[in-house]
Design a protein around this motif. Structure first.
Motif, PDB file in Angstrom:
ATOM      1  N   TYR A  52       6.776  14.178 -10.347  1.00  0.00           N
ATOM      2  CA  TYR A  52       5.721  13.231  -9.992  1.00  0.00           C
ATOM      3  C   TYR A  52       4.930  12.770 -11.218  1.00  0.00           C
ATOM      4  O   TYR A  52       4.530  11.611 -11.299  1.00  0.00           O
ATOM      5  CB  TYR A  52       4.780  13.827  -8.947  1.00  0.00           C
ATOM      6  CG  TYR A  52       5.382  13.881  -7.562  1.00  0.00           C
ATOM      7  CD1 TYR A  52       5.840  12.737  -6.931  1.00  0.00           C
ATOM      8  CD2 TYR A  52       5.511  15.077  -6.887  1.00  0.00           C
ATOM      9  CE1 TYR A  52       6.402  12.778  -5.670  1.00  0.00           C
ATOM     10  CE2 TYR A  52       6.068  15.138  -5.619  1.00  0.00           C
ATOM     11  CZ  TYR A  52       6.507  13.983  -5.021  1.00  0.00           C
ATOM     12  OH  TYR A  52       7.071  14.030  -3.771  1.00  0.00           O
ATOM     13  N   ILE A 115      -2.898  23.601   2.959  1.00  0.00           N
ATOM     14  CA  ILE A 115      -2.267  22.811   4.006  1.00  0.00           C
ATOM     15  C   ILE A 115      -1.417  23.767   4.856  1.00  0.00           C
ATOM     16  O   ILE A 115      -0.961  24.787   4.356  1.00  0.00           O
ATOM     17  CB  ILE A 115      -1.402  21.676   3.399  1.00  0.00           C
ATOM     18  CG1 ILE A 115      -0.977  20.667   4.452  1.00  0.00           C
ATOM     19  CG2 ILE A 115      -0.206  22.223   2.684  1.00  0.00           C
ATOM     20  CD1 ILE A 115      -0.313  19.431   3.873  1.00  0.00           C
ATOM     21  N   GLN A 117       1.478  24.118   8.389  1.00  0.00           N
ATOM     22  CA  GLN A 117       2.348  23.580   9.429  1.00  0.00           C
ATOM     23  C   GLN A 117       2.839  24.766  10.257  1.00  0.00           C
ATOM     24  O   GLN A 117       2.736  25.906   9.827  1.00  0.00           O
ATOM     25  CB  GLN A 117       3.575  22.890   8.830  1.00  0.00           C
ATOM     26  CG  GLN A 117       3.293  21.635   8.056  1.00  0.00           C
ATOM     27  CD  GLN A 117       4.596  20.977   7.640  1.00  0.00           C
ATOM     28  OE1 GLN A 117       5.462  20.732   8.473  1.00  0.00           O
ATOM     29  NE2 GLN A 117       4.739  20.699   6.362  1.00  0.00           N
ATOM     30  N   ASN A 140       8.077  21.148   1.972  1.00  0.00           N
ATOM     31  CA  ASN A 140       7.264  19.993   2.380  1.00  0.00           C
ATOM     32  C   ASN A 140       5.796  20.193   2.014  1.00  0.00           C
ATOM     33  O   ASN A 140       5.135  19.261   1.547  1.00  0.00           O
ATOM     34  CB  ASN A 140       7.397  19.738   3.879  1.00  0.00           C
ATOM     35  CG  ASN A 140       8.747  19.202   4.264  1.00  0.00           C
ATOM     36  OD1 ASN A 140       9.496  18.704   3.429  1.00  0.00           O
ATOM     37  ND2 ASN A 140       9.096  19.327   5.528  1.00  0.00           N
ATOM     38  N   ASN A 141       5.271  21.398   2.244  1.00  0.00           N
ATOM     39  CA  ASN A 141       3.878  21.680   1.897  1.00  0.00           C
ATOM     40  C   ASN A 141       3.648  21.548   0.401  1.00  0.00           C
ATOM     41  O   ASN A 141       2.634  21.002  -0.034  1.00  0.00           O
ATOM     42  CB  ASN A 141       3.479  23.081   2.371  1.00  0.00           C
ATOM     43  CG  ASN A 141       3.242  23.165   3.857  1.00  0.00           C
ATOM     44  OD1 ASN A 141       3.273  22.167   4.570  1.00  0.00           O
ATOM     45  ND2 ASN A 141       3.022  24.365   4.342  1.00  0.00           N
ATOM     46  N   ASP A 143       5.329  19.659  -1.753  1.00  0.00           N
ATOM     47  CA  ASP A 143       5.343  18.232  -2.102  1.00  0.00           C
ATOM     48  C   ASP A 143       4.036  17.548  -1.707  1.00  0.00           C
ATOM     49  O   ASP A 143       3.477  16.772  -2.483  1.00  0.00           O
ATOM     50  CB  ASP A 143       6.518  17.522  -1.431  1.00  0.00           C
ATOM     51  CG  ASP A 143       7.818  17.696  -2.186  1.00  0.00           C
ATOM     52  OD1 ASP A 143       7.783  18.151  -3.347  1.00  0.00           O
ATOM     53  OD2 ASP A 143       8.879  17.388  -1.613  1.00  0.00           O
ATOM     54  N   GLU A 144       3.554  17.824  -0.510  1.00  0.00           N
ATOM     55  CA  GLU A 144       2.310  17.194  -0.054  1.00  0.00           C
ATOM     56  C   GLU A 144       1.117  17.613  -0.900  1.00  0.00           C
ATOM     57  O   GLU A 144       0.255  16.800  -1.223  1.00  0.00           O
ATOM     58  CB  GLU A 144       2.045  17.524   1.413  1.00  0.00           C
ATOM     59  CG  GLU A 144       2.758  16.643   2.384  1.00  0.00           C
ATOM     60  CD  GLU A 144       2.489  15.162   2.179  1.00  0.00           C
ATOM     61  OE1 GLU A 144       1.314  14.758   2.116  1.00  0.00           O
ATOM     62  OE2 GLU A 144       3.469  14.422   2.056  1.00  0.00           O
ATOM     63  N   LEU A 145       1.054  18.884  -1.249  1.00  0.00           N
ATOM     64  CA  LEU A 145      -0.059  19.359  -2.070  1.00  0.00           C
ATOM     65  C   LEU A 145      -0.033  18.744  -3.461  1.00  0.00           C
ATOM     66  O   LEU A 145      -1.084  18.397  -4.011  1.00  0.00           O
ATOM     67  CB  LEU A 145      -0.036  20.897  -2.155  1.00  0.00           C
ATOM     68  CG  LEU A 145      -0.464  21.623  -0.890  1.00  0.00           C
ATOM     69  CD1 LEU A 145      -0.142  23.107  -0.987  1.00  0.00           C
ATOM     70  CD2 LEU A 145      -1.938  21.407  -0.610  1.00  0.00           C
ATOM     71  N   LYS A 147       1.234  15.782  -4.214  1.00  0.00           N
ATOM     72  CA  LYS A 147       0.837  14.381  -4.042  1.00  0.00           C
ATOM     73  C   LYS A 147      -0.680  14.258  -3.906  1.00  0.00           C
ATOM     74  O   LYS A 147      -1.299  13.358  -4.499  1.00  0.00           O
ATOM     75  CB  LYS A 147       1.521  13.776  -2.817  1.00  0.00           C
ATOM     76  CG  LYS A 147       2.993  13.524  -2.994  1.00  0.00           C
ATOM     77  CD  LYS A 147       3.598  13.013  -1.694  1.00  0.00           C
ATOM     78  CE  LYS A 147       5.095  12.960  -1.732  1.00  0.00           C
ATOM     79  NZ  LYS A 147       5.668  12.542  -0.439  1.00  0.00           N
ATOM     80  N   LYS A 148      -1.291  15.157  -3.135  1.00  0.00           N
ATOM     81  CA  LYS A 148      -2.748  15.131  -2.990  1.00  0.00           C
ATOM     82  C   LYS A 148      -3.434  15.422  -4.320  1.00  0.00           C
ATOM     83  O   LYS A 148      -4.454  14.811  -4.644  1.00  0.00           O
ATOM     84  CB  LYS A 148      -3.205  16.149  -1.938  1.00  0.00           C
ATOM     85  CG  LYS A 148      -2.930  15.734  -0.522  1.00  0.00           C
ATOM     86  CD  LYS A 148      -3.457  16.780   0.454  1.00  0.00           C
ATOM     87  CE  LYS A 148      -3.217  16.366   1.878  1.00  0.00           C
ATOM     88  NZ  LYS A 148      -3.809  17.320   2.833  1.00  0.00           N
TER      89      LYS A 148
END
Length: 164
Positions: A52, A115, A117, A140-141, A143-145, A147-148
């Motif tokens: 990223y 985060i 799920q 997934n968690n 990747d999301e963290l 990105k945030k």
């Protein structure tokens, strides 16, 4: 007629993309990723951070700004309905990131985010699907963290937090 419609749609897409694009390199700062432990979870985090940062053009291996990160995953079992027929497991991921200015040996940014799920347990003879679900949720968690984190980094003021 269809060429005109396609051209109009293309023009609208360019306009929307140019309006919503955030400038992550507003300070022209570049970052490098330091050592991240944690075996497989740490490897996923390091790969996500590197990719990223590269995609946004703010990665430089020789930068004086070093990102030190840690990710932990925890789980707990809970039951959501009255008749107790639906066992679920919640996977909670916590990301802690510190950015260090190596030139002045100073911490310039600190980030902590959590985060979670959940997934529904499969029958015991299908235990492999439970392991696969946990692995996928952790990925997934992560990747999301990341990105945030990058979204918050683009708006952060990177100043020395040390009081000494």
């Amino acid at each position: 007629m269809s060429k005109t419609k396609l051209l109009i749609l293309l023009l609208i897409n360019f306009l929307l993309i140019s309006c919503i694009k955030e400038d992550t390199s507003k300070n022209n700062l570049k970052f490098k990723v330091g050592y991240i432990g944690g075996e497989y979870d740490g490897l996923l985090l390091e790969n996500a951070l590197n990719s990223y940062l590269n995609a946004q053009g703010i990665y430089n291996e020789s930068s004086e700004y070093e990102i030190k990160a840690n990710i932990t995953h925890g789980s707990n079992l809970y039951i959501t309905n009255i008749d107790n027929t639906s066992d679920r497991e919640r996977i909670t991921s916590t990301l802690s990131i510190t950015i260090i200015d190596n030139q002045s040996a100073c911490q310039i940014y600190d980030y902590n985010q959590t985060i979670s799920q959940f997934y529904i347990f499969a029958a015991s003879d299908l235990f492999l699907s439970n392991k696969k679900a946990v692995k996928e949720i952790k990925k997934n968690n992560t990747d999301e963290l990341v990105k945030k984190f990058l979204k918050n980094l683009s708006r952060a003021s990177l100043i020395c937090n040390d009081q000494s």
